[in-house]
Design an enzyme around this catalytic site. Structure first.
Site, mmCIF file in Angstrom:
data_model
loop_
_atom_site.group_PDB
_atom_site.id
_atom_site.type_symbol
_atom_site.label_atom_id
_atom_site.label_comp_id
_atom_site.label_asym_id
_atom_site.label_seq_id
_atom_site.Cartn_x
_atom_site.Cartn_y
_atom_site.Cartn_z
ATOM 1 N N LYS A 117 -3.871 141.848 125.745
ATOM 2 C CA LYS A 117 -4.899 142.052 126.761
ATOM 3 C C LYS A 117 -5.382 143.488 126.687
ATOM 4 O O LYS A 117 -4.595 144.394 126.409
ATOM 5 C CB LYS A 117 -4.334 141.760 128.163
ATOM 6 C CG LYS A 117 -5.319 142.084 129.277
ATOM 7 C CD LYS A 117 -4.885 141.494 130.620
ATOM 8 C CE LYS A 117 -3.980 142.354 131.455
ATOM 9 N NZ LYS A 117 -4.479 143.716 131.751
ATOM 10 N N GLU A 186 -10.132 141.914 138.299
ATOM 11 C CA GLU A 186 -9.282 142.616 139.273
ATOM 12 C C GLU A 186 -10.111 143.263 140.373
ATOM 13 O O GLU A 186 -11.063 144.011 140.108
ATOM 14 C CB GLU A 186 -8.436 143.683 138.550
ATOM 15 C CG GLU A 186 -7.524 144.437 139.504
ATOM 16 C CD GLU A 186 -6.382 145.202 138.845
ATOM 17 O OE1 GLU A 186 -6.182 145.057 137.623
ATOM 18 O OE2 GLU A 186 -5.694 145.950 139.556
HETATM 19 O O1 KIV Z 1 -0.624 145.608 134.007
HETATM 20 C C1 KIV Z 1 -0.759 144.680 134.807
HETATM 21 O O2 KIV Z 1 0.168 144.275 135.504
HETATM 22 C C2 KIV Z 1 -2.060 144.049 134.908
HETATM 23 C C3 KIV Z 1 -2.270 143.051 136.008
HETATM 24 C C4 KIV Z 1 -2.405 143.752 137.292
HETATM 25 C C5 KIV Z 1 -3.415 142.163 135.737
HETATM 26 O O3 KIV Z 1 -2.933 144.333 134.144
#
Ligand code: KIV
Length: 268
Positions: A117, A186
């Site tokens: 991600k 978010e």
């Molecule tokens: O790092 C994380 O926990 C995140 C979530 C808040 C989506 O990116």
């Protein structure tokens, strides 16, 4: 015992089409990941929020690629069914697309995770394209992107103004066109979360983005009530582990000091 059917990018797409909500939580270690997986979580995010809740940093910026890989390896060892997604940490994909794809390849090869991600839209489009072209599934992340916190200067709700909402929608479509398989939204207005979710073919996962996203994600320490001071409106606490652990530790201390532990039955 029958092997559990693994959650994949294909599963998540089918879930969106069937209107089945996707449940995602963060984990950073073997023992927690094992509980989440056996409880039936769909996706485990090895988030760079590890910088906050595991390492005690104020922001997510300091965590390194090696540290993320260490957390991801621990999580992957525990998981039989869930899809494991790992955050690319700050600094590993912003400089150039070559570095980005190299970092993503290291995560996939060294941890055995299933996807990465990264945060941002048009400004990271080239990096996303290179990673997707390498055959690595990418989850996007728009709205409040914590790696840019010093630029925002506040953790307030994003994209309340029309112009920022318009850019967010353009970014979401661009990322989908490049080939991301899912998108985290978010801290944005619920109506915008709904609009983006309806506009996209890929599943959206919200955190403070309202009830209409295809799935939800929370940081495990927040939803279990291990963190105490963090109380945003979007957070629902499912346990109060800070107090549970605190009380257990105090009882243990007392038992040790009183000579009550171990008892005759607890020794050899
Ligand atoms: O790092 C994380 O926990 C995140 C979530 C808040 C989506 O990116």
């Amino acid at each position: 015992m029958e092997k559990p059917k693994k959650v994949t990018t294909y599963t998540l797409k089918q879930m969106k089409q069937a209107g089945i909500k996707i449940a995602m939580l963060t984990a950073y270690d073997y023992s927690t990941a094992r509980i989440l997986d056996e409880a039936g979580i769909d996706v485990i995010l090895v988030g760079d929020s590890a910088a906050n809740v595991m390492a005690g940093y104020e922001t997510t910026l300091p965590i390194t690629l090696d540290q993320m890989i260490y957390h991801a390896q621990s999580v992957v060892r525990a998981v039989k069914r869930a899809m494991v997604v790992v955050d690319l940490p700050f600094g590993t994909y912003q400089v150039n697309p070559e570095e980005a794809v190299r970092a993503a390849i290291r995560i996939m090869k060294e941890s055995g995770a299933h996807a990465v991600k990264l945060e941002g839209g048009r400004q990271v489009a080239e990096a996303v394209k290179r990673i997707v072209d390498a055959g690595i599934p990418v989850m996007g992340h728009l709205g409040l992107t914590p790696q840019s916190i010093y630029q925002f200067g506040t953790y307030k709700v994003r994209a309340k103004e029309e112009e920022e909402a318009r850019r967010l929608k353009e970014d979401a479509l661009l990322l989908q066109d490049i080939g991301i398989f899912s998108l985290v939204l978010e801290k944005i207005p619920a109506t915008l979360g709904k609009e983006v979710t309806e506009m996209l073919k890929i599943p959206t996962i919200g955190i403070g983005a309202g009830k209409w996203t295809d799935g939800q994600v929370l940081v495990i320490h927040d939803m279990l009530g291990i963190t105490k001071e963090f109380n945003p409106r979007f957070l629902r606490r499912y346990a109060n582990l800070y107090d549970e652990i605190f009380n257990a530790v105090q009882r243990y201390i007392k038992d040790v000091k009183d000579g009550d532990f171990p008892s005759d039955k607890e020794q050899y």
